[in-house]
Motif scaffolding. Structure first.
Motif, mmCIF file in Angstrom:
data_model
loop_
_atom_site.group_PDB
_atom_site.id
_atom_site.type_symbol
_atom_site.label_atom_id
_atom_site.label_comp_id
_atom_site.label_asym_id
_atom_site.label_seq_id
_atom_site.Cartn_x
_atom_site.Cartn_y
_atom_site.Cartn_z
ATOM 1 N N LEU B 120 3.402 8.107 4.653
ATOM 2 C CA LEU B 120 3.632 6.403 4.771
ATOM 3 C C LEU B 120 2.495 5.926 4.521
ATOM 4 O O LEU B 120 2.323 4.678 3.945
ATOM 5 N N GLN B 122 0.166 6.249 2.347
ATOM 6 C CA GLN B 122 -0.026 6.310 1.014
ATOM 7 C C GLN B 122 0.976 5.280 0.412
ATOM 8 O O GLN B 122 0.844 4.557 -0.604
ATOM 9 N N VAL B 123 2.168 5.504 0.816
ATOM 10 C CA VAL B 123 3.387 4.480 0.276
ATOM 11 C C VAL B 123 3.259 3.221 0.573
ATOM 12 O O VAL B 123 3.313 2.264 -0.349
ATOM 13 N N TYR B 124 2.509 2.851 1.784
ATOM 14 C CA TYR B 124 2.091 1.658 2.165
ATOM 15 C C TYR B 124 1.074 1.313 1.756
ATOM 16 O O TYR B 124 0.373 0.029 1.978
ATOM 17 N N GLN B 125 0.180 2.093 1.303
ATOM 18 C CA GLN B 125 -1.236 1.950 0.859
ATOM 19 C C GLN B 125 -2.059 1.130 1.975
ATOM 20 O O GLN B 125 -2.622 0.030 1.959
#
Ligand SMILES: Nc1ncnc2c1ncn2[C@@H]1O[C@H](COP(=O)(O)OP(=O)(O)OP(=O)(O)O)[C@@H](O)[C@H]1O
Ligand SMILES: [Mg+2]
Lengths: 275, 335
Positions: B120, B122-125
């Motif tokens: 998460l 990485q997905v949401y940076q």
């Protein structure tokens, strides 16, 4: 370039998770691999019997050595390009868990794809490389020289990537059927047999008589297994290579477009199941 | 912050014959029933508010949440959240929201919990620093440390729910949608979760919409509630207001020596009131009479009962909010 690196950053964790979850199921994975190897040997002995009884050393320009390589390679390619996205997606649509993908800032198809690529990494390291080395040793033993060529191998890699993507989107489209049907089990089985017959996984398409063969070769299924296998075996001339690769690309684009259209349509009218 | 304006969601339910033949037939010749799961509802939620969204089973709560989170497209009406229209640019929109569907999980089933958080991240940076602070905070309120290394499939429901709540907050969303975040949990975990919700709301001014069937959640978290019934909005206002509006009702709880005695009582004719001012609920051990204390005084009520039946035990109470809500549903049904 920026776009590509953004894409990689966004979906890298999915691939990593895919590798990890393949590891979590390594036992069943190994059993599956074992089952497939046994299947390959069965096919090998069947073809051997066919060749022996025909009394000729070549059949439709295939020697028995060619046939052996074909059996193992086509299975390998089948392994690499096979996609479980039909069942995975259909399950998610049925139980409604697809909404958990939709609340993340990612594309639904890319997130399934990149996760599955993680599984493929396992297959490449644990199955593809060993079997390929085995095939090369066999070829060397039979032919007496090294048939392996780097250029040819690279073209093969490109072709396999194309056929995997093609197979992924084809499977995804079948998965989307779950929006319309309560149970896609039957369709899924039908799709499986269509692919294994028309893709050349059972019988090389070269063995079919003239017109039938020509028709089969134009269908998208041929692009999934037959084409990469024949490329590996060096059966195409340069011109034919350009042609079959563009055909793969063409079908890939067609399937991506179709799946995007269904998804766009479904998003508007989507009725997600379950509270 | 959140504007919902005249939103309706219709579902087409395919009417089909059974069996394969029916399936195939329905592919070509479809017959539909149209169900209005959400029917013309409007409300507005300002920044930093916790809104309780309540209603009976099948009222349309989850459907509304799905529209607010961009999963479903409204059939009619307009939703605007953070200046965006949820379903229009879903990927951009969902970066700023967090969602928990209590019956589902967004955690990766086969991976250790900590891996889900790093996915998460990485997905949401999320930046390292913000992520670490966030994790420290969530660890503290939700006590994740005990099981953060375990695969999610081995977690208990309560652990999983805490983890899911943490996962929905990792990227510091502006709005949180919680659809039954306390379903199936014991009191201790419920308190834990309520505490986390309150703290996130106070610290980050996160706007929160929450659905629940547990009215204690509502009492401890929400100042304002929106109630829907059969897809229609039936109440929008503060909890206290609702209580005063229905506060005129009282209930008498009694147990009798012989329950047949009770049949001798007829409140409607005795007090000359309408049917809706009196509600009787009988069980083996206990009889509850709910009545409108503006029409019938408590002393009259008690003396009438005590005069006519032999009472083992009797008490008078305020009506609790569950009862109020039941009444409101009941009112809608009879309309
Ligand atoms: N995918 C669907 N297709 C058809 N009807 C649906 C669908 N999803 C929900 N409905 C109907 O819409 C109505 C509202 O459902 P919804 O899930 O929003 O209720 P809810 O308020 O969340 O109830 P609960 O408290 O039980 O979770 C129900 O009557 C339900 O049958
Ligand atoms: Mg619900």
């Amino acid at each position: 370039m920026k776009k590509i690196s953004d894409f990689i950053n966004l979906y890298k964790p999915f691939t990593k998770a895919g590798i990890q979850s393949a590891m979590a199921y390594r036992t069943s994975f190994l059993c599956f691999a074992l089952g497939q190897s046994i299947y390959c040997f069965v096919m090998y002995f069947i073809w051997k019997a066919v060749f022996m009884s025909s009394g000729e050393s070549t059949f439709m320009e295939f020697t028995m050595a060619d046939m052996t390589v074909y059996v193992f390679l086509s299975n390998l390619v089948g392994f690499l390009t096979n996609s479980d996205s039909t069942d995975n997606l259909a399950d998610e649509i049925h139980d409604g868990s697809i909404i958990m993908r939709m609340i993340k800032p990612v594309n639904v198809d890319y997130s399934i794809l990149t996760f599955e690529v993680g599984n493929k990494v396992m297959i490449i390291t644990c199955i593809f490389l060993p079997v390929m080395i085995g095939v090369e040793i066999y070829r060397y033993a039979v032919l007496g020289y090294v048939a392996f060529s780097i250029v040819n191998f690279l073209i093969f890699v490109v072709s396999v990537v194309l056929s995997y993507l093609l197979s992924f989107y084809l499977n995804l489209i079948f998965g989307y059927l779950a929006f319309f049907l309560l149970n896609i089990w039957g369709f899924s089985i039908l799709k499986g047999s269509i692919i294994s017959f028309f893709s050349g996984a059972l019988i090389p398409l070269a063995f079919f008589p003239g017109i039938v063969r020509t028709i089969f070769e134009q269908l998208p299924f041929a692009s999934i297994i037959y084409v990469p296998t024949m490329i590996y075996m060096g059966k195409y001339s340069a011109l034919e290579l350009v042609f079959v690769l563009s055909k793969q690309l063409f079908w890939l684009v067609v399937f991506v477009v179709i799946s995007r259209m269904i998804w766009g349509w479904a998003q508007k009218r989507l009725a997600v199941q379950g509270g | 912050m959140i504007y919902v304006d005249g939103v309706t969601k219709e579902f087409k339910k395919v009417v089909k014959d059974s069996g394969l033949k029916g399936s195939v037939k329905s592919l070509f010749n479809r017959k539909y029933n149209i169900v209005k799961a959400v029917n013309d509802i409007s409300f507005h939620v300002p920044k930093g508010e916790i809104l309780g969204f309540i209603g009976a089973n099948g009222a349309g709560k989850s459907t509304t949440i799905k529209m607010l989170t961009g999963i479903l497209t409204p059939t009619e009406g307009r939703i605007e959240i953070n200046g965006q229209i949820p379903f229009k640019n879903r990927k951009k929109y969902v970066k700023e929201i967090g969602v928990v569907f209590g019956q589902r999980t967004q955690l990766w089933w086969d991976l250790p919990l900590v891996e889900t958080f790093s996915v998460l991240k990485q997905v949401y940076q999320v930046e390292d620093k913000a992520f670490n602070e966030r994790m420290a905070f969530l660890n503290e309120v939700l006590e994740l440390n005990d099981f953060i290394k375990s695969p999610v499939r081995t977690l208990s429901l309560g652990q999983r729910m805490r983890a899911d709540l943490a996962a929905s907050m990792i990227h510091n969303p502006k709005v949180l949608f919680l659809d039954e975040p306390t379903i199936g949990l014991d009191v201790a975990v419920k308190n834990n979760i309520r505490k986390a919700i309150t703290e996130i709301n106070e610290q980050e001014k996160t706007t929160i919409i929450l659905t629940t069937h547990d009215l204690n959640d509502i009492e401890s978290l929400c100042k304002r509630i929106v109630m829907i019934d059969k897809g229609k909005l039936v109440y929008d206002g503060s909890l206290t207001e609702m209580k005063t509006q229905f506060g005129k009702y009282r209930e008498v709880n009694m147990s009798l020596f012989s329950n047949e005695d009770f049949d001798k009582l007829n409140f409607v004719s005795e007090f000359k009131v309408n049917d809706e001012d009196i509600k009787i609920n009988r069980s083996k051990e206990k009889i509850t009479v709910t009545f409108n204390s503006e029409k019938i005084s408590i002393s009259n009520m008690l003396s009438y009962i005590l005069k006519n039946v032999q009472v083992k035990d009797i008490s008078v109470n305020d009506v609790n909010i569950e009862e109020i809500i039941c009444r409101m549903y009941g009112k809608e049904v009879s309309d």
